[in-house]
Design an enzyme around this catalytic site. Structure first.
Site, PDB file in Angstrom:
ATOM      1  N   ARG A  70     -15.229   0.577   7.116  1.00  0.00           N
ATOM      2  CA  ARG A  70     -14.400   1.077   6.757  1.00  0.00           C
ATOM      3  C   ARG A  70     -14.226   2.650   6.456  1.00  0.00           C
ATOM      4  O   ARG A  70     -13.299   3.186   6.270  1.00  0.00           O
ATOM      5  CB  ARG A  70     -12.204   0.328   6.908  1.00  0.00           C
ATOM      6  CG  ARG A  70     -12.619  -0.355   8.434  1.00  0.00           C
ATOM      7  CD  ARG A  70     -11.273  -1.321   8.626  1.00  0.00           C
ATOM      8  NE  ARG A  70     -10.283   0.153   8.854  1.00  0.00           N
ATOM      9  CZ  ARG A  70      -8.803  -0.709   8.481  1.00  0.00           C
ATOM     10  NH1 ARG A  70      -8.311  -1.660   7.715  1.00  0.00           N
ATOM     11  NH2 ARG A  70      -7.604   0.454   7.996  1.00  0.00           N
ATOM     12  N   GLN A 105       1.621   4.914   5.586  1.00  0.00           N
ATOM     13  CA  GLN A 105       0.478   3.089   5.743  1.00  0.00           C
ATOM     14  C   GLN A 105      -1.011   3.546   5.624  1.00  0.00           C
ATOM     15  O   GLN A 105      -1.139   2.258   5.731  1.00  0.00           O
ATOM     16  CB  GLN A 105       1.274   2.647   6.696  1.00  0.00           C
ATOM     17  CG  GLN A 105       2.513   3.043   7.742  1.00  0.00           C
ATOM     18  CD  GLN A 105       3.467   2.227   9.185  1.00  0.00           C
ATOM     19  OE1 GLN A 105       3.305   1.505   9.089  1.00  0.00           O
ATOM     20  NE2 GLN A 105       3.464   3.282   9.966  1.00  0.00           N
ATOM     21  N   HIS A 123       0.456   0.416   2.352  1.00  0.00           N
ATOM     22  CA  HIS A 123      -0.504  -0.314   2.561  1.00  0.00           C
ATOM     23  C   HIS A 123      -1.048  -0.389   1.708  1.00  0.00           C
ATOM     24  O   HIS A 123      -2.664  -0.817   1.884  1.00  0.00           O
ATOM     25  CB  HIS A 123      -0.677   0.092   3.859  1.00  0.00           C
ATOM     26  CG  HIS A 123       0.586  -0.715   5.054  1.00  0.00           C
ATOM     27  ND1 HIS A 123       0.431  -0.647   6.384  1.00  0.00           N
ATOM     28  CD2 HIS A 123       2.156  -1.512   4.710  1.00  0.00           C
ATOM     29  CE1 HIS A 123       1.671  -1.157   6.962  1.00  0.00           C
ATOM     30  NE2 HIS A 123       2.583  -1.246   5.609  1.00  0.00           N
ATOM     31  N   CYS A 131     -10.300  -8.787  -7.677  1.00  0.00           N
ATOM     32  CA  CYS A 131     -10.295 -10.594  -6.772  1.00  0.00           C
ATOM     33  C   CYS A 131      -9.657 -10.760  -6.504  1.00  0.00           C
ATOM     34  O   CYS A 131      -8.355 -10.990  -6.692  1.00  0.00           O
ATOM     35  CB  CYS A 131     -10.598 -10.575  -8.508  1.00  0.00           C
ATOM     36  SG  CYS A 131     -10.805 -12.372  -8.804  1.00  0.00           S
ATOM     37  N   CYS A 134      -8.294 -13.973  -9.086  1.00  0.00           N
ATOM     38  CA  CYS A 134      -7.674 -13.512 -10.594  1.00  0.00           C
ATOM     39  C   CYS A 134      -7.079 -12.600 -10.158  1.00  0.00           C
ATOM     40  O   CYS A 134      -6.271 -11.786 -11.261  1.00  0.00           O
ATOM     41  CB  CYS A 134      -8.911 -13.560 -11.524  1.00  0.00           C
ATOM     42  SG  CYS A 134      -9.585 -12.263 -11.641  1.00  0.00           S
ATOM     43  N   CYS A 167     -14.301 -13.744 -13.189  1.00  0.00           N
ATOM     44  CA  CYS A 167     -14.002 -15.497 -13.387  1.00  0.00           C
ATOM     45  C   CYS A 167     -14.950 -16.274 -12.381  1.00  0.00           C
ATOM     46  O   CYS A 167     -15.781 -14.818 -12.010  1.00  0.00           O
ATOM     47  CB  CYS A 167     -12.855 -14.958 -12.622  1.00  0.00           C
ATOM     48  SG  CYS A 167     -12.745 -15.100 -11.209  1.00  0.00           S
TER      49      CYS A 167
HETATM   50  P1  NAD Z   1      -0.361   1.746  14.988  1.00  0.00           P
HETATM   51  O1  NAD Z   1      -1.844   1.927  15.111  1.00  0.00           O
HETATM   52  O2  NAD Z   1      -0.186   0.994  14.670  1.00  0.00           O
HETATM   53  O3  NAD Z   1      -0.273   3.090  15.598  1.00  0.00           O
HETATM   54  C1  NAD Z   1      -0.894   4.123  15.471  1.00  0.00           C
HETATM   55  C2  NAD Z   1       0.551   5.297  16.647  1.00  0.00           C
HETATM   56  O4  NAD Z   1      -0.485   6.648  16.481  1.00  0.00           O
HETATM   57  C3  NAD Z   1       1.051   5.150  17.822  1.00  0.00           C
HETATM   58  O5  NAD Z   1       2.319   5.167  18.119  1.00  0.00           O
HETATM   59  C4  NAD Z   1       0.455   6.188  18.698  1.00  0.00           C
HETATM   60  O6  NAD Z   1       0.894   6.921  19.979  1.00  0.00           O
HETATM   61  C5  NAD Z   1       0.389   7.451  17.650  1.00  0.00           C
HETATM   62  N1  NAD Z   1      -0.845   8.438  17.709  1.00  0.00           N
HETATM   63  C6  NAD Z   1      -2.305   8.191  18.034  1.00  0.00           C
HETATM   64  N2  NAD Z   1      -2.735   9.432  18.562  1.00  0.00           N
HETATM   65  C7  NAD Z   1      -2.178  10.417  17.770  1.00  0.00           C
HETATM   66  C8  NAD Z   1      -2.457  11.340  16.945  1.00  0.00           C
HETATM   67  N3  NAD Z   1      -3.569  12.118  16.905  1.00  0.00           N
HETATM   68  N4  NAD Z   1      -1.568  12.213  16.305  1.00  0.00           N
HETATM   69  C9  NAD Z   1      -0.723  11.743  15.905  1.00  0.00           C
HETATM   70  N5  NAD Z   1       0.383  10.702  16.704  1.00  0.00           N
HETATM   71  C10 NAD Z   1      -0.927   9.282  17.082  1.00  0.00           C
HETATM   72  O7  NAD Z   1      -0.386   2.711  13.182  1.00  0.00           O
HETATM   73  P2  NAD Z   1       0.518   2.326  12.514  1.00  0.00           P
HETATM   74  O8  NAD Z   1       1.935   2.826  13.128  1.00  0.00           O
HETATM   75  O9  NAD Z   1       0.365   2.725  11.463  1.00  0.00           O
HETATM   76  O10 NAD Z   1       0.454   0.506  11.821  1.00  0.00           O
HETATM   77  C11 NAD Z   1       0.144   0.206  11.487  1.00  0.00           C
HETATM   78  C12 NAD Z   1      -1.473  -0.322  10.477  1.00  0.00           C
HETATM   79  O11 NAD Z   1      -2.394   0.262  10.644  1.00  0.00           O
HETATM   80  C13 NAD Z   1      -0.639  -0.306   9.432  1.00  0.00           C
HETATM   81  O12 NAD Z   1      -0.350  -1.233   8.373  1.00  0.00           O
HETATM   82  C14 NAD Z   1      -2.168   0.821   8.680  1.00  0.00           C
HETATM   83  O13 NAD Z   1      -2.411   0.425   7.111  1.00  0.00           O
HETATM   84  C15 NAD Z   1      -3.309   0.276   9.193  1.00  0.00           C
HETATM   85  N6  NAD Z   1      -3.880   1.419   9.923  1.00  0.00           N
HETATM   86  C16 NAD Z   1      -4.404   2.336   8.855  1.00  0.00           C
HETATM   87  C17 NAD Z   1      -5.584   2.883   9.295  1.00  0.00           C
HETATM   88  C18 NAD Z   1      -5.761   4.498   8.370  1.00  0.00           C
HETATM   89  O14 NAD Z   1      -5.513   4.943   7.222  1.00  0.00           O
HETATM   90  N7  NAD Z   1      -5.999   5.392   8.836  1.00  0.00           N
HETATM   91  C19 NAD Z   1      -6.407   3.112  10.481  1.00  0.00           C
HETATM   92  C20 NAD Z   1      -5.459   2.332  11.209  1.00  0.00           C
HETATM   93  C21 NAD Z   1      -4.669   1.131  11.215  1.00  0.00           C
END
Ligand code: NAD
Length: 262
Positions: A70, A105, A123, A131, A134, A167
């Site tokens: 990722r 997030q 997040h 680690c 530790c 550690c």
């Molecule tokens: P989620 O995956 O639960 O939901 C994604 C939302 O984005 C959906 O409601 C969807 O309809 C909407 N969406 C999809 N394409 C879109 C676009 N082009 N423009 C606007 N909206 C769009 O995501 P979440 O609510 O952020 O929560 C899930 C967890 O996923 C979080 O804790 C986050 O840390 C993690 N996450 C992060 C990443 C990242 O850092 N890019 C990627 C995947 C998941």
């Protein structure tokens, strides 16, 4: 786009703004959301089954490789026009004596690369490590593993975890918030403070299902802010929003910020 004109007027009148973003914010950059289909080896897992401490302890190399992959994926993509529009908006408000706080997030750094400053990572971040035992911070470069963003995984290209240099017993883990873990207090409190003073909150690309981040829009609304939601699919939040823009981040944000972006 229904609601766009009213949203643009709200933007033009706002001085104290909070942007709350979820995985959908980065989808058009090529970073899949947790609700998008996973590919290759990862198809066999729900992300929620990989993003836990228990999963890491049960199958460390597998979970570590998922995070390395990722990380490589995020490093291989660019911020989209939505990220850039937010960076421009923040700069423009700061020049006029206003403020814009981004609380995300997302564990990627695309807001920063799109020009936003002081982003609150609720997040955590994919590019920081500590680690597992530790807790000490550590440097790690995922490109040294040979994992590439376009790789299709099978059991043979899983990479080994990295021992902690401090550690005896620990290995490195990503500095992200796994399901069941506490959010970083500083970032969460800073987001609550900003929401308490906001006149406009914009929620982009969040399913509104992952707590406690999902409760933040209501904190802003209860404190008197107006709420705009941008998401191609309606969510739990949509009915409570003042304006719902049923479009994507990379399309709706530049249009909504048309009077602001440079
Ligand atoms: P989620 O995956 O639960 O939901 C994604 C939302 O984005 C959906 O409601 C969807 O309809 C909407 N969406 C999809 N394409 C879109 C676009 N082009 N423009 C606007 N909206 C769009 O995501 P979440 O609510 O952020 O929560 C899930 C967890 O996923 C979080 O804790 C986050 O840390 C993690 N996450 C992060 C990443 C990242 O850092 N890019 C990627 C995947 C998941």
């Amino acid at each position: 786009m229904p609601g766009l004109h009213a949203a643009t007027q709200m933007v033009d009148n706002a001085q104290s703004v909070v942007v709350l973003s979820g995985a959908g914010m980065s989808a058009e950059s090529g970073v899949p959301t947790f609700r998008d289909a996973q590919t290759g080896l990862w198809e066999r897992f729900e992300p929620e089954q990989l993003a836990t401490e228990q999963a890491f302890r049960t199958n460390p190399s597998m979970v570590w490789t998922w995070y390395v992959w990722r990380s490589m994926l995020v490093n291989s993509v660019d911020p989209n026009p939505g990220h850039r529009a937010i960076g421009d908006w923040q700069r423009s408000l700061a020049i006029g004596g206003g403020s814009l706080t981004v609380a995300t997030q997302n564990v990627d750094d695309l807001h920063e690369r799109g020009g936003a400053k002081d982003v609150l990572h609720l997040h955590g971040s994919l590019d920081r490590y500590r680690c597992l035992e530790c807790g000490r911070s550590a440097e790690f470069d995922p490109s040294t593993t040979g994992v590439t963003s376009d790789q299709v995984f099978d059991e043979e290209n899983i990479v080994a975890t990295v021992p902690c240099a401090h550690c005896d017993s620990g290995v490195l883990r990503p500095e992200v918030v796994w399901f069941g873990e506490m959010l970083p207090t500083d970032a969460f409190e800073a987001a609550i403070n900003a929401l308490g003073q906001a006149d406009l909150v914009v929620v982009i690309g969040s399913s509104g299902l992952v707590q406690p981040a999902a409760s933040l829009p209501k904190v802003g609304k209860d404190a008197g802010a107006q709420l705009i939601e941008i998401n191609p699919a309606r969510t739990e939040l949509s009915d409570g929003a003042d304006i719902y823009l049923g479009s994507t981040a990379a399309v709706a944000l530049p249009e909504m910020l048309t009077n602001i972006i440079t």
